[in-house]
Design an enzyme around this catalytic site. Structure first.
Site, mmCIF file in Angstrom:
data_model
loop_
_atom_site.group_PDB
_atom_site.id
_atom_site.type_symbol
_atom_site.label_atom_id
_atom_site.label_comp_id
_atom_site.label_asym_id
_atom_site.label_seq_id
_atom_site.Cartn_x
_atom_site.Cartn_y
_atom_site.Cartn_z
ATOM 1 N N GLY A 158 71.092 56.867 44.886
ATOM 2 C CA GLY A 158 70.364 56.318 43.745
ATOM 3 C C GLY A 158 70.408 54.810 43.771
ATOM 4 C CG ASN A 159 67.596 52.492 42.337
ATOM 5 O OD1 ASN A 159 67.472 52.196 41.153
ATOM 6 N ND2 ASN A 159 66.691 53.221 42.984
ATOM 7 C CB THR A 160 71.984 49.366 39.738
ATOM 8 O OG1 THR A 160 71.209 48.393 40.430
ATOM 9 C CG2 THR A 160 73.252 49.653 40.494
ATOM 10 C CB ALA A 205 64.035 51.195 41.248
#
Ligand code: CTP
Length: 408
Positions: A209-211, A280
């Protein structure tokens, strides 16, 4: 530009300790270039000084229906002048008088004569707010449909007790007013916004995943709804809440986001008028996620993850869009100097065949409430001053609206 610029707001203060925050609201309204006419009730006067309010607003404080310095009907004159009336704070007593339709002081008579939106920010002890009489008044006012409540919130109140009754923060109150006064120029337009990260499963409990927090996408969805658009938000995993009136589709992976988007925008992207890709989206996913949790074994090396590319959703929309298809706006999160960020964004504008790219620096944007962005379109690139995501969202919707108009 704020929808408050050049508008006249009556800022009324009733008697609660939170009245000190009305001074901050006055300052925020002035910063957005509104004309602010302060009104104090008799109990409001006990909590905040008239000199403070007139000093900040540059206007005389109005207190009395029978003001000898005013020749006509002051409540009607003020109601005529006001684009909106803001009651900060609103006490239980004021809500009771409003629900009853009384006109026994300047503020009560003024709100009865209002021609524009009336926003009230209740502030009281949680037991007063929870009381059946107060709740009955709130229901009556809701049903009448003539006032909008901003808050109250859950938190600590003046007595030190904690509960529902704390006044909304000044910035939130001013944003609610901006929303109420925003031009509804996107009425009938279908806007699709994506937000948040995607989570690409590794096994049933782990993911790539990402932030991304989703804040920007949700702020854009709100800004579009404020302009009257019919808004859908396609959201990856995020803690953000969609305000009422916005359709929400929750997804987890990039492929799920693609399916949700396709269902909304149609084959040639003509089922939407504007698509804003603020999500994102993960560029890669695990080729074959394990169906059972991957166990670590003392005698084995760490497992290697084989990744495959996810489709570029935005580029996919750009490639198949018909000439009457939606305006497409993408984001570019980059590292490097301002010039490098613009150069990357220009390359994305062309390769993804979209109408605008909102470019920002990775360090400035992720997970924060503030950001600094540049708009990159076929007409050039322009950096905007750093601002809250709510404010930038308004600018992004203004840009999308301009692009939509240019095509129709
Ligand atoms: N995007 C998308 N699908 C992907 C990746 C990105 O639709 N698989 C969209 C994002 O929502 C964003 C824009 O493309 O609007 C830019 O994404 P970004 O990750 O900055 O660029 P990439 O195309 O992935 O290029 P790079 O990683 O090389 O910077």
């Amino acid at each position: 530009m704020s929808s408050l610029q050049g508008r006249t707001v009556v800022l009324a203060v009733t008697g609660s300790v939170a009245a000190y925050k009305a001074v901050e609201v006055a300052r925020l309204l002035k910063k957005r270039r509104a004309r602010v006419i302060p009104v104090l009730t008799r109990s409001g006067e006990r909590f905040v000084g008239a000199v403070t309010l007139s000093g900040i607003t540059g206007e005389a404080v109005r207190r009395d229906m029978w003001d000898p310095s005013y020749p006509g009907e002051l409540h009607v004159a003020l109601a005529d002048a006001a684009d909106a009336i803001l009651v900060v704070p609103a006490t239980a007593d004021f809500l009771a008088r409003l629900a009853e339709g009384r006109a026994d002081d300047l503020l009560a008579a003024l709100t009865l004569s209002a021609k524009g939106p009336v926003l009230v920010a209740p502030s009281m002890h949680p037991r007063m707010w929870a009381h059946p009489a107060t709740q009955r008044n709130v229901r009556t006012l809701d049903a009448d449909g003539r006032v909008t409540f901003v808050g109250p919130e859950h938190g600590e109140v003046a007595s030190g007790d904690i509960g529902l009754g704390r006044m909304a923060e000044p910035e939130a109150i001013v944003q609610a007013l901006e929303a109420a006064l925003a031009p509804r120029d996107l009425t009938g337009m279908r806007v699709v916004v994506t937000a948040g990260p995607t989570h690409e499963p590794i096994d049933p409990v782990r993911f790539l995943g990402n932030t991304s927090s989703g804040k920007m996408g949700f702020a854009i969805a709100r800004a579009a709804a404020e302009r009257g658009a019919d808004v859908t938000i396609v959201a990856g995993p995020t803690a953000e809440h969609a305000p009422p009136g916005i359709a929400r589709v929750d997804v987890r992976t990039a492929l799920e986001m693609q399916a949700a988007l396709d269902a909304r925008v149609g084959v040639d992207v003509t089922d939407a008028d504007v698509v804003i890709m603020a999500a994102a989206v993960a560029d890669f996913r695990v080729a074959e996620p394990a169906t059972r949790k991957i166990k670590k074994r003392p005698d084995e090396e760490a497992p290697a993850l084989e990744l495959v590319k996810n489709p570029d959703l935005l580029a996919g929309l750009g490639a198949r869009r018909a000439s009457r298809g939606a305006v497409l706006v993408g984001f570019a999160l980059e590292t490097g100097t301002d010039d490098e960020v613009i150069a990357y964004a220009k390359a994305k504008l062309a390769s993804k065949r979209v109408d605008a790219i909102v470019a920002n620096h990775a360090g400035d944007a992720l997970g924060t409430d503030h950001s600094r962005v540049a708009f990159v379109t076929a007409h050039g690139a322009e950096w905007l001053p750093g601002a809250s995501k709510a404010k930038l969202a308004g600018e992004i919707m203004a840009l999308a609206t301009k692009l939509l108009r240019a095509r129709t």
